[in-house]
Write a protein that holds these residues in place. Structure first.
Motif, PDB file in Angstrom:
ATOM      1  N   TYR A 108     -20.997  -7.363  22.795  1.00 44.72           N
ATOM      2  CA  TYR A 108     -21.066  -6.166  23.727  1.00 44.72           C
ATOM      3  C   TYR A 108     -21.128  -6.845  25.277  1.00 44.72           C
ATOM      4  CZ  TYR A 108     -21.171  -2.901  20.139  1.00 44.72           C
ATOM      5  OH  TYR A 108     -20.642  -2.421  18.819  1.00 44.72           O
ATOM      6  N   GLU A 109     -21.704  -8.146  25.283  1.00 44.18           N
ATOM      7  CA  GLU A 109     -21.659  -8.663  26.658  1.00 44.18           C
ATOM      8  C   GLU A 109     -20.631  -9.207  27.120  1.00 44.18           C
ATOM      9  OE1 GLU A 109     -24.985 -11.217  26.544  1.00 44.18           O
ATOM     10  OE2 GLU A 109     -26.441  -9.825  25.809  1.00 44.18           O
ATOM     11  N   LYS A 110     -20.151  -9.371  28.445  1.00 33.79           N
ATOM     12  CA  LYS A 110     -18.751 -10.126  28.802  1.00 33.79           C
ATOM     13  C   LYS A 110     -19.482 -11.588  28.838  1.00 33.79           C
ATOM     14  CE  LYS A 110     -19.364  -9.731  33.656  1.00 33.79           C
ATOM     15  NZ  LYS A 110     -19.013  -9.286  34.747  1.00 33.79           N
ATOM     16  N   ALA A 111     -18.478 -12.428  28.736  1.00 31.93           N
ATOM     17  CA  ALA A 111     -18.878 -13.914  28.882  1.00 31.93           C
ATOM     18  C   ALA A 111     -19.122 -14.467  30.313  1.00 31.93           C
ATOM     19  CB  ALA A 111     -17.410 -14.683  28.386  1.00 31.93           C
ATOM     20  N   ILE A 112     -19.913 -15.276  30.607  1.00 31.27           N
ATOM     21  CA  ILE A 112     -20.262 -15.865  31.617  1.00 31.27           C
ATOM     22  C   ILE A 112     -19.095 -16.744  32.175  1.00 31.27           C
ATOM     23  CG2 ILE A 112     -22.032 -16.985  32.904  1.00 31.27           C
ATOM     24  CD1 ILE A 112     -24.145 -16.159  30.925  1.00 31.27           C
ATOM     25  N   PRO A 113     -18.596 -16.287  33.475  1.00 29.88           N
ATOM     26  CA  PRO A 113     -17.469 -17.454  33.783  1.00 29.88           C
ATOM     27  C   PRO A 113     -18.081 -18.636  34.146  1.00 29.88           C
ATOM     28  CG  PRO A 113     -17.627 -15.317  35.091  1.00 29.88           C
ATOM     29  CD  PRO A 113     -18.990 -15.284  34.356  1.00 29.88           C
ATOM     30  N   LEU A 114     -17.031 -19.794  33.845  1.00 29.26           N
ATOM     31  CA  LEU A 114     -17.462 -21.137  33.977  1.00 29.26           C
ATOM     32  C   LEU A 114     -17.921 -21.457  35.434  1.00 29.26           C
ATOM     33  CD1 LEU A 114     -17.409 -23.969  32.687  1.00 29.26           C
ATOM     34  CD2 LEU A 114     -15.165 -24.162  33.701  1.00 29.26           C
ATOM     35  N   LYS A 115     -17.554 -20.733  36.493  1.00 30.25           N
ATOM     36  CA  LYS A 115     -18.170 -21.035  37.783  1.00 30.25           C
ATOM     37  C   LYS A 115     -19.576 -20.612  37.888  1.00 30.25           C
ATOM     38  CE  LYS A 115     -17.080 -19.984  42.524  1.00 30.25           C
ATOM     39  NZ  LYS A 115     -16.413 -19.230  43.516  1.00 30.25           N
ATOM     40  N   GLU A 116     -19.834 -19.723  37.526  1.00 34.30           N
ATOM     41  CA  GLU A 116     -21.356 -19.376  37.306  1.00 34.30           C
ATOM     42  C   GLU A 116     -22.239 -20.301  36.490  1.00 34.30           C
ATOM     43  OE1 GLU A 116     -22.052 -15.255  36.199  1.00 34.30           O
ATOM     44  OE2 GLU A 116     -20.501 -14.552  37.904  1.00 34.30           O
ATOM     45  N   GLN A 117     -21.585 -20.757  35.247  1.00 36.26           N
ATOM     46  CA  GLN A 117     -22.204 -21.537  34.392  1.00 36.26           C
ATOM     47  C   GLN A 117     -22.568 -22.976  35.248  1.00 36.26           C
ATOM     48  OE1 GLN A 117     -20.282 -22.319  30.778  1.00 36.26           O
ATOM     49  NE2 GLN A 117     -20.052 -20.133  30.417  1.00 36.26           N
ATOM     50  N   VAL A 118     -21.605 -23.475  36.167  1.00 37.32           N
ATOM     51  CA  VAL A 118     -21.892 -24.707  36.739  1.00 37.32           C
ATOM     52  C   VAL A 118     -22.570 -24.609  37.942  1.00 37.32           C
ATOM     53  CG1 VAL A 118     -20.501 -26.162  38.009  1.00 37.32           C
ATOM     54  CG2 VAL A 118     -19.302 -25.540  35.938  1.00 37.32           C
ATOM     55  N   GLU A 119     -22.801 -23.331  38.288  1.00 36.77           N
ATOM     56  CA  GLU A 119     -23.745 -23.115  39.624  1.00 36.77           C
ATOM     57  C   GLU A 119     -25.204 -23.363  39.346  1.00 36.77           C
ATOM     58  OE1 GLU A 119     -22.661 -19.240  41.187  1.00 36.77           O
ATOM     59  OE2 GLU A 119     -21.294 -19.984  42.102  1.00 36.77           O
ATOM     60  N   VAL A 120     -25.409 -23.149  37.876  1.00 36.67           N
ATOM     61  CA  VAL A 120     -26.994 -23.435  37.639  1.00 36.67           C
ATOM     62  C   VAL A 120     -27.229 -24.990  37.866  1.00 36.67           C
ATOM     63  CG1 VAL A 120     -28.377 -23.634  35.455  1.00 36.67           C
ATOM     64  CG2 VAL A 120     -26.933 -21.851  35.816  1.00 36.67           C
ATOM     65  N   PHE A 121     -26.107 -25.734  37.752  1.00 36.72           N
ATOM     66  CA  PHE A 121     -26.332 -27.344  37.874  1.00 36.72           C
ATOM     67  C   PHE A 121     -26.137 -27.547  39.487  1.00 36.72           C
ATOM     68  CE2 PHE A 121     -24.941 -27.091  33.552  1.00 36.72           C
ATOM     69  CZ  PHE A 121     -26.153 -27.646  32.938  1.00 36.72           C
ATOM     70  N   THR A 122     -25.285 -26.773  40.297  1.00 38.14           N
ATOM     71  CA  THR A 122     -25.225 -27.270  41.536  1.00 38.14           C
ATOM     72  C   THR A 122     -26.353 -26.589  42.644  1.00 38.14           C
ATOM     73  OG1 THR A 122     -23.721 -25.369  41.913  1.00 38.14           O
ATOM     74  CG2 THR A 122     -22.665 -27.762  41.300  1.00 38.14           C
ATOM     75  N   LYS A 123     -26.921 -25.555  41.908  1.00 40.13           N
ATOM     76  CA  LYS A 123     -27.721 -24.796  43.077  1.00 40.13           C
ATOM     77  C   LYS A 123     -29.062 -25.575  43.013  1.00 40.13           C
ATOM     78  CE  LYS A 123     -26.402 -19.978  43.088  1.00 40.13           C
ATOM     79  NZ  LYS A 123     -26.503 -18.561  42.778  1.00 40.13           N
ATOM     80  N   HIS A 124     -29.329 -26.330  41.693  1.00 36.87           N
ATOM     81  CA  HIS A 124     -30.741 -26.709  41.433  1.00 36.87           C
ATOM     82  C   HIS A 124     -30.550 -28.315  41.457  1.00 36.87           C
ATOM     83  CE1 HIS A 124     -32.201 -22.754  40.878  1.00 36.87           C
ATOM     84  NE2 HIS A 124     -31.404 -22.393  40.346  1.00 36.87           N
ATOM     85  N   TYR A 125     -29.605 -28.837  42.328  1.00 40.83           N
ATOM     86  CA  TYR A 125     -29.342 -30.424  41.928  1.00 40.83           C
ATOM     87  C   TYR A 125     -30.655 -31.180  42.290  1.00 40.83           C
ATOM     88  CZ  TYR A 125     -27.099 -34.693  42.467  1.00 40.83           C
ATOM     89  OH  TYR A 125     -26.830 -35.978  42.303  1.00 40.83           O
TER      90      TYR A 125
END
Length: 155
Positions: A108-125
């Motif tokens: 029932y959950e919506k899929a996490i967009p790829l942009k938000e998945q990549v932000e995990v790596f870019t925010k905490h680089y």
């Protein structure tokens, strides 16, 4: 193509488990990990495939191979117990079959967009770079200590 890659990965896994010498076993394991990374890339999971190739194949397994070649470890001798092998084989086949027998569940959950998945790596680089540097320094220090220990035992 993916069936061939998976077949080769299974063959390499069996070779890794069946080899009596440690170095060929680790080399077969490296090949299996590399083929799994290629398989993930064929499934359009490029990030997972690259992590599989770089982190597992390129880092952990090669470090294990380096440690094994320096120490010169061999597999201990063991007795073959056919009932234990049969039990493990049945358990593994059961674990492979059971997920296919379970009913499908609705998500029932919506899929996490790829942009938000990549932000995990870019925010905490910067934190990731520091963490990787600490891991690399620890591996380097451990390798130097291991070489020093092996060298002092030989003298």
């Amino acid at each position: 193509m993916s069936v061939l890659i998976l077949f080769l990965a299974i063959v390499l896994a069996v070779m890794s488990l069946g080899s009596r010498n440690t170095v060929p076993a680790v080399l077969a394991f490296i090949g299996m990990m590399f083929l799994l990374g290629i398989y993930y890339i064929f499934l359009n999971e490029k990030l997972l495939g690259l992590f599989q190739i770089f982190v597992y194949t390129g880092g952990i397994v090669v470090l294990t191979l380096f440690g094994v070649t320096v120490i010169g470890a061999k597999f201990p001798k063991f007795n073959i117990r056919p009932w234990a092998a049969a039990t493990v084989t049945i358990a593994i086949i059961g674990l492979i079959i059971v997920p296919f027998l379970l009913p499908d569940t609705q998500v029932y959950e919506k899929a996490i967009p790829l942009k938000e998945q990549v932000e995990v790596f870019t925010k905490h680089y910067s934190e990731m770079v520091i963490f990787m540097a600490v891991v690399a320094a620890s591996v380097l220090y451990g390798s130097i200590r291991m070489l020093h220990t092996v060298k002092s035992e030989k003298d």
